[in-house]
Design a protein around this motif. Structure first.
Motif, PDB file in Angstrom:
ATOM      1  N   GLU A  20       0.833  -1.205   0.000  1.00 28.89           N
ATOM      2  CA  GLU A  20       0.000   0.000   0.000  1.00 28.89           C
ATOM      3  C   GLU A  20       0.870   1.258   0.000  1.00 28.89           C
ATOM      4  O   GLU A  20       0.489   2.296  -0.548  1.00 28.89           O
ATOM      5  N   ARG A  23       1.933   3.336  -3.395  1.00 26.06           N
ATOM      6  CA  ARG A  23       1.214   4.458  -3.989  1.00 26.06           C
ATOM      7  C   ARG A  23       1.858   5.786  -3.625  1.00 26.06           C
ATOM      8  O   ARG A  23       2.105   6.637  -4.474  1.00 26.06           O
ATOM      9  N   ASP A  34      -3.338   6.247 -10.532  1.00 26.85           N
ATOM     10  CA  ASP A  34      -3.520   5.287  -9.445  1.00 26.85           C
ATOM     11  C   ASP A  34      -3.978   3.927  -9.953  1.00 26.85           C
ATOM     12  O   ASP A  34      -3.538   2.889  -9.446  1.00 26.85           O
ATOM     13  N   SER A  35      -4.867   3.913 -10.936  1.00 29.12           N
ATOM     14  CA  SER A  35      -5.383   2.636 -11.435  1.00 29.12           C
ATOM     15  C   SER A  35      -4.279   1.823 -12.108  1.00 29.12           C
ATOM     16  O   SER A  35      -4.248   0.593 -11.997  1.00 29.12           O
ATOM     17  N   THR A  38      -2.134   0.316  -9.339  1.00 33.20           N
ATOM     18  CA  THR A  38      -2.836  -0.824  -8.750  1.00 33.20           C
ATOM     19  C   THR A  38      -2.771  -2.029  -9.671  1.00 33.20           C
ATOM     20  O   THR A  38      -2.533  -3.163  -9.234  1.00 33.20           O
ATOM     21  N   VAL A  42      -1.265  -5.718  -8.831  1.00 35.03           N
ATOM     22  CA  VAL A  42      -2.088  -6.917  -8.977  1.00 35.03           C
ATOM     23  C   VAL A  42      -1.387  -7.928  -9.889  1.00 35.03           C
ATOM     24  O   VAL A  42      -1.362  -9.132  -9.602  1.00 35.03           O
ATOM     25  N   TRP A 273      -7.107  -8.420  -5.665  1.00 31.34           N
ATOM     26  CA  TRP A 273      -7.748  -7.167  -5.270  1.00 31.34           C
ATOM     27  C   TRP A 273      -8.436  -7.303  -3.914  1.00 31.34           C
ATOM     28  O   TRP A 273      -8.379  -6.400  -3.079  1.00 31.34           O
ATOM     29  N   LEU A 276      -5.743  -7.130  -1.313  1.00 28.94           N
ATOM     30  CA  LEU A 276      -5.211  -5.770  -1.194  1.00 28.94           C
ATOM     31  C   LEU A 276      -6.149  -4.854  -0.408  1.00 28.94           C
ATOM     32  O   LEU A 276      -5.697  -3.929   0.271  1.00 28.94           O
ATOM     33  N   THR A 277      -7.448  -5.108  -0.506  1.00 27.99           N
ATOM     34  CA  THR A 277      -8.422  -4.276   0.202  1.00 27.99           C
ATOM     35  C   THR A 277      -8.702  -4.787   1.612  1.00 27.99           C
ATOM     36  O   THR A 277      -9.599  -4.267   2.282  1.00 27.99           O
TER      37      THR A 277
END
Length: 327
Positions: A20, A23, A34-35, A38, A42, A273, A276-277
């Protein structure tokens, strides 16, 4: 599935915190995107590769270099041109006059993060040599297989607006990429921020001066991959992924739908994902969040659909709207 031990859970949480932090670190060099950041993370978690699509000058190269610096990984860049040979990527045998023997000279593919710039500008034979390395994670020269470093990720770029003198990747080769990420132009405010940084002396070729430091490493990545592998998937979620992919095969706008390999890829990216969340199980929202980047390059539009302005993303979005969501 057995419950994670306290030590395993601690390693997982530590690895997640480190990834994390990427970023914040990458943002020191790259404004926005940002996408794309990510998506690259991934892909690393899933041991996959990424196709980056965007016009020149939107920081695709800088993004990969900043990611490598933040992860303490090696990176190399190859500019793909029509005269590039397979050996220019994989390496070749070189005669050593002192020993009177041939020795292997590794090519740029022997790195952790390889930026294949404008992959569609090189002929199919050279494209295939790179895609073979991506799939097999090794290079065979003179009958001897040579394993590539671990982790190994190819970030290939292509220009979406210039097709003269290019060799578009066929669908079978596109299917080898885990994700296709679009790198958009910055917003007005983001572009102002870019200019302000350059006015203040920012040098994109000197990431150390920009303050980028390693915040994660191969050990964190290995712990993260182990945790992702333990993220649970219910039968309902597996069925949801299959239903989405089968719906693409029945769409009247498409001549080619998502293959079973694509369904496997969507499940893998959704698991990454979810982890990651902060969850150890996959939800339908995780599947929806990764559906576009995972599937958009695995389908083929009918010519008449393209003429009507239909896009791959719009077809997938419509399918996500109509496929029943498990409760």
């Amino acid at each position: 599935m057995s419950a994670p031990t306290p030590e395993t859970a601690e390693n997982s949480d530590s690895a997640r915190a480190s990834l994390e932090a990427l970023r914040t670190e990458i943002a020191k060099a790259v404004v926005g995107q940002d996408s794309a950041v990510t998506g690259l993370v991934v892909a690393l978690l899933c041991r996959g590769h990424v196709l980056l699509e965007g016009v020149p000058g939107v920081a695709k190269t800088l993004l990969v270099r900043a990611l490598a610096a933040s992860l303490e990984l090696d990176t190399k860049r190859v500019q793909f041109t029509p005269d590039l040979m397979p050996s220019d990527i994989t390496g070749s045998l070189v005669y050593d006059a002192r020993t009177a023997e041939f020795s292997f000279q590794p090519g740029p593919v022997f790195t952790h993060l390889l930026l294949a710039d404008e992959i569609n500008r090189t002929p199919p034979k050279t494209q295939s040599s790179l895609l073979e390395a991506m799939e097999e994670r090794q290079v065979t020269v003179d009958g001897t297989p040579r394993p590539l470093p671990e982790p190994f990720l190819v970030a290939a770029t292509q220009n979406p607006v210039e097709y003269e003198g290019t060799y578009p990747l066929p669908e079978a080769q596109l299917d080898r990429f885990l994700l296709k990420l679009t790198v958009p132009l910055p917003t007005r405010q983001e572009e102002i921020n870019v200019l302000s940084r350059h006015a203040d002396g920012f040098n994109p070729r000197d990431l150390q001066a920009a303050g980028i430091r390693p915040v994660a490493g191969p050990a964190d990545l290995a712990a993260a991959r182990a945790a992702v592998a333990k993220t649970s998937v219910s039968p309902e979620i597996a069925g949801y992924v299959v239903d989405i992919c089968r719906a693409t095969r029945e769409s009247p706008s498409l001549t080619l739908g998502v293959s079973p390999r694509g369904a496997t890829a969507l499940l893998s990216t959704a698991r990454a994902w979810a982890w990651l969340t902060g969850r150890d199980y996959v939800t339908p929202d995780d599947v929806k969040a990764l559906a576009l980047p995972t599937l958009r390059h695995r389908i083929q539009l009918r010519p008449e659909a393209e003429m009507e302005g239909i896009t791959a993303d719009s077809v997938i979005s419509a399918i996500l709207t109509h496929v029943p969501v498990p409760r």
